[in-house]
Motif scaffolding. Structure first.
Motif, mmCIF file in Angstrom:
data_model
loop_
_atom_site.group_PDB
_atom_site.id
_atom_site.type_symbol
_atom_site.label_atom_id
_atom_site.label_comp_id
_atom_site.label_asym_id
_atom_site.label_seq_id
_atom_site.Cartn_x
_atom_site.Cartn_y
_atom_site.Cartn_z
ATOM 1 N N MET A 91 0.848 -1.190 0.000
ATOM 2 C CA MET A 91 0.000 0.000 0.000
ATOM 3 C C MET A 91 0.883 1.239 0.000
ATOM 4 S SD MET A 91 -2.824 1.219 2.806
ATOM 5 C CE MET A 91 -3.845 -0.177 2.486
ATOM 6 N N THR A 92 0.665 2.158 -0.953
ATOM 7 C CA THR A 92 1.463 3.374 -1.023
ATOM 8 C C THR A 92 0.953 4.382 -0.009
ATOM 9 O OG1 THR A 92 0.048 4.398 -2.680
ATOM 10 C CG2 THR A 92 1.829 2.979 -3.493
ATOM 11 N N GLN A 93 1.744 5.452 0.183
ATOM 12 C CA GLN A 93 1.324 6.497 1.110
ATOM 13 C C GLN A 93 0.042 7.172 0.650
ATOM 14 O OE1 GLN A 93 4.720 9.048 1.439
ATOM 15 N NE2 GLN A 93 5.855 7.661 2.755
ATOM 16 N N GLN A 94 -0.101 7.366 -0.659
ATOM 17 C CA GLN A 94 -1.314 8.006 -1.169
ATOM 18 C C GLN A 94 -2.542 7.155 -0.874
ATOM 19 O OE1 GLN A 94 -1.331 8.711 -5.382
ATOM 20 N NE2 GLN A 94 -3.271 9.814 -5.354
ATOM 21 N N GLU A 95 -2.421 5.846 -1.127
ATOM 22 C CA GLU A 95 -3.542 4.953 -0.851
ATOM 23 C C GLU A 95 -3.860 4.926 0.639
ATOM 24 O OE1 GLU A 95 -2.742 1.741 -4.446
ATOM 25 O OE2 GLU A 95 -1.863 1.444 -2.472
ATOM 26 N N TRP A 96 -2.811 4.932 1.447
ATOM 27 C CA TRP A 96 -3.024 4.877 2.896
ATOM 28 C C TRP A 96 -3.745 6.116 3.399
ATOM 29 C CZ3 TRP A 96 -2.052 7.402 7.399
ATOM 30 C CH2 TRP A 96 -2.110 6.660 8.567
ATOM 31 N N ILE A 97 -3.339 7.304 2.900
ATOM 32 C CA ILE A 97 -3.921 8.544 3.411
ATOM 33 C C ILE A 97 -5.365 8.707 2.973
ATOM 34 C CG2 ILE A 97 -3.363 10.112 1.509
ATOM 35 C CD1 ILE A 97 -2.855 10.779 5.263
ATOM 36 N N ARG A 152 -7.451 6.139 2.622
ATOM 37 C CA ARG A 152 -8.193 4.974 3.107
ATOM 38 C C ARG A 152 -9.004 5.334 4.348
ATOM 39 N NH1 ARG A 152 -6.411 -0.463 3.040
ATOM 40 N NH2 ARG A 152 -7.936 -1.775 4.107
ATOM 41 N N ASP A 153 -10.240 4.884 4.394
ATOM 42 C CA ASP A 153 -11.085 5.087 5.569
ATOM 43 C C ASP A 153 -11.225 3.749 6.287
ATOM 44 O OD1 ASP A 153 -12.957 5.635 7.492
ATOM 45 O OD2 ASP A 153 -14.294 6.744 6.161
ATOM 46 N N PHE A 154 -10.402 3.544 7.304
ATOM 47 C CA PHE A 154 -10.407 2.278 8.013
ATOM 48 C C PHE A 154 -11.685 2.076 8.817
ATOM 49 C CE2 PHE A 154 -5.713 3.018 7.667
ATOM 50 C CZ PHE A 154 -5.480 1.967 6.802
ATOM 51 N N TYR A 155 -12.296 3.171 9.253
ATOM 52 C CA TYR A 155 -13.556 3.045 9.980
ATOM 53 C C TYR A 155 -14.646 2.470 9.074
ATOM 54 C CZ TYR A 155 -11.410 5.915 13.619
ATOM 55 O OH TYR A 155 -10.587 6.380 14.601
ATOM 56 N N ALA A 156 -14.681 2.940 7.830
ATOM 57 C CA ALA A 156 -15.669 2.422 6.883
ATOM 58 C C ALA A 156 -15.423 0.945 6.592
ATOM 59 C CB ALA A 156 -15.625 3.237 5.589
ATOM 60 N N GLU A 180 -2.820 8.768 15.979
ATOM 61 C CA GLU A 180 -2.007 9.394 14.937
ATOM 62 C C GLU A 180 -2.716 9.340 13.587
ATOM 63 O OE1 GLU A 180 1.524 7.154 15.346
ATOM 64 O OE2 GLU A 180 2.106 8.118 17.233
ATOM 65 N N TYR A 181 -3.409 8.230 13.322
ATOM 66 C CA TYR A 181 -4.168 8.111 12.076
ATOM 67 C C TYR A 181 -5.272 9.157 12.029
ATOM 68 C CZ TYR A 181 -7.701 6.286 8.859
ATOM 69 O OH TYR A 181 -8.638 6.158 7.872
ATOM 70 N N ASP A 182 -5.990 9.332 13.146
ATOM 71 C CA ASP A 182 -7.066 10.329 13.193
ATOM 72 C C ASP A 182 -6.530 11.734 12.938
ATOM 73 O OD1 ASP A 182 -8.909 8.369 13.715
ATOM 74 O OD2 ASP A 182 -8.944 8.686 15.884
ATOM 75 N N LYS A 183 -5.369 12.050 13.505
ATOM 76 C CA LYS A 183 -4.821 13.390 13.319
ATOM 77 C C LYS A 183 -4.374 13.601 11.881
ATOM 78 C CE LYS A 183 -1.818 16.777 15.499
ATOM 79 N NZ LYS A 183 -0.963 17.086 16.669
ATOM 80 N N THR A 184 -3.780 12.562 11.284
ATOM 81 C CA THR A 184 -3.358 12.667 9.895
ATOM 82 C C THR A 184 -4.552 12.845 8.980
ATOM 83 O OG1 THR A 184 -1.507 11.198 10.413
ATOM 84 C CG2 THR A 184 -1.989 11.564 8.097
ATOM 85 N N ARG A 185 -5.625 12.098 9.212
ATOM 86 C CA ARG A 185 -6.828 12.236 8.407
ATOM 87 C C ARG A 185 -7.451 13.616 8.565
ATOM 88 N NH1 ARG A 185 -9.056 9.303 4.478
ATOM 89 N NH2 ARG A 185 -11.130 9.539 5.402
#
Length: 394
Positions: A1-7, A9-13, A70-75
């Protein structure tokens, strides 16, 4: 998974829960989906397999409180447009790269003049987030500390108590002895990669964003090896069995781990080596037991020895010692011999606790039986009752 795909991505969904879901709700949702989508339950359904993978990745991020924060803050930064603003340098005539405010993650998080350069540790936070989540990052060109190595050994009880220097054979990766870890053949040196100028990463623009990816030419190392070492094929790492002298301290306990700094796997690109951890197993001893720093031993004695008194010989770690039993010693009594237990450097040793236990003979001949009958009569004549104060009589 690239950084673009990761950023994006909605893991909650992926888990079907809101962003405000509790840790228990996330755990429950993952378990439910994992049971439904597991490959064993859907052996021919490729879509279910991909969905199971996505659910597992989402759970890996959201189940860890630090990673989730950290994921929440990045999103949040992504949705606020901070990434676009980070791509524009201050100053007259500054224009966003790619026409729409392209950026490099290294510019956004901690680079000089970046939007968040004043927030200490933000770049490290983002890098750690990708590292813990198991996704690809572009930090492979940095020096990396070698991995720790685990080893096990077993010792006899008395060696573990007294301590020793143990030669231990460890097999695993180590710095190549031919190229000393550089990966280059004899008489040559690695050279800086011209494609990435030694950075190990390349930046590409896509739409309004710029993404850093590992350089394909040098594989993220930042250097090229034109004449690889034939012994390690240019990796700089060899595999061999080495003998390490491990100092086992006196009094080591069963299951104790001993750390040997810098004796683990070699680091990459000049980074320090990892540590070696040796887990010591201790075999039981047929004579001695152990209670902390004290040694324990149970010595069988005869009834006459306890009644009349005697001197017995007791084993110690370094020989034997005499212990005097006064007349009338009750069975089960413990005698303490000071500093005859587990030795220590710089402080007193433990004690040796000697417990006497009556050994009852079997297979007596007639002469011994007659003698015991006579003793029994003499004992009763004195009025002695062994159960006189026994609480079971009440």
């Amino acid at each position: 998974m690239t950084q673009q795909e990761w950023i994006e991505r909605d893991f909650y969904a992926d888990l079907g829960v809101p962003s405000t879901a509790s840790a228990e709700e996330i755990k429950s949702a993952y378990r439910k989906l994992a049971r439904q989508l597991h490959p064993d339950a859907n052996p021919r359904d490729k879509a279910a397999g991909e969905r199971f993978k996505a659910v597992s990745e989402a759970h890996a991020v959201l189940s860890d409180p630090a990673t989730r924060a950290e994921y929440d803050k990045t999103r949040q930064l992504y949705r606020s447009g901070a990434f676009r603003r980070a791509g524009t340098r201050a100053g007259a005539g500054a224009r966003p790269a790619g026409g729409m405010g392209g950026f490099d993650f290294s510019d956004l998080f901690g680079g000089e003049g970046s939007a968040f350069s004043g927030e200490a540790g933000f770049g490290d936070m983002f890098g750690d987030l990708f590292h813990r989540s198991g996704f690809r990052t572009t930090a492979s060109s940095r020096p990396r500390r070698g991995s720790d190595v685990e080893a096990e050994t077993r010792l006899p009880f008395r060696q573990a108590v007294t301590g020793l220097v143990l030669p231990l054979q460890v097999s695993g990766p180590t710095a190549c002895t031919s190229c000393h870890g550089s990966g280059a053949g004899p008489g040559t040196q690695p050279r800086r990669c011209p494609s990435c100028s030694g950075a190990g990463t390349l930046t590409r623009n896509q739409g309004g964003f710029g993404f850093s990816e590992s350089c394909d030419d040098c594989r993220g190392t930042g250097v090229l090896v034109d004449f690889p070492c034939t012994d390690c094929q240019g990796t700089g790492v060899g595999h061999r069995t080495r003998t390490i002298n491990v100092r086992i301290p006196p009094g080591v306990t069963d299951g104790q781990r001993i750390r040997l700094p810098a004796h683990g796997e070699p680091g990459l690109r000049g980074a320090p080596s990892g540590d070696l951890y040796v887990t010591v197993g201790v075999d039981p001893d047929p004579v001695f037991g152990r209670d902390g720093d004290d040694l324990t031993v149970t010595v069988p004695v005869g009834f006459a020895e306890l009644a009349l008194g005697t001197t017995i010989s007791v084993p110690t770690l370094d020989g034997r010692v005499s212990v005097k039993l006064p007349a009338g010693t009750p069975p089960g009594r413990t005698f303490r011999l000071r500093e005859r237990g587990v030795p220590h450097r710089g402080r007193p040793s433990g004690d040796l606790r000697v417990t006497v236990q009556v050994a009852v003979p079997s297979g007596l001949d007639q002469k011994a039986i007659d003698a015991l009958r006579a003793y029994e009569k003499a004992e009763k004549a004195t009025g002695f009752d062994p159960r006189a104060d026994w609480v079971g009589r009440r």
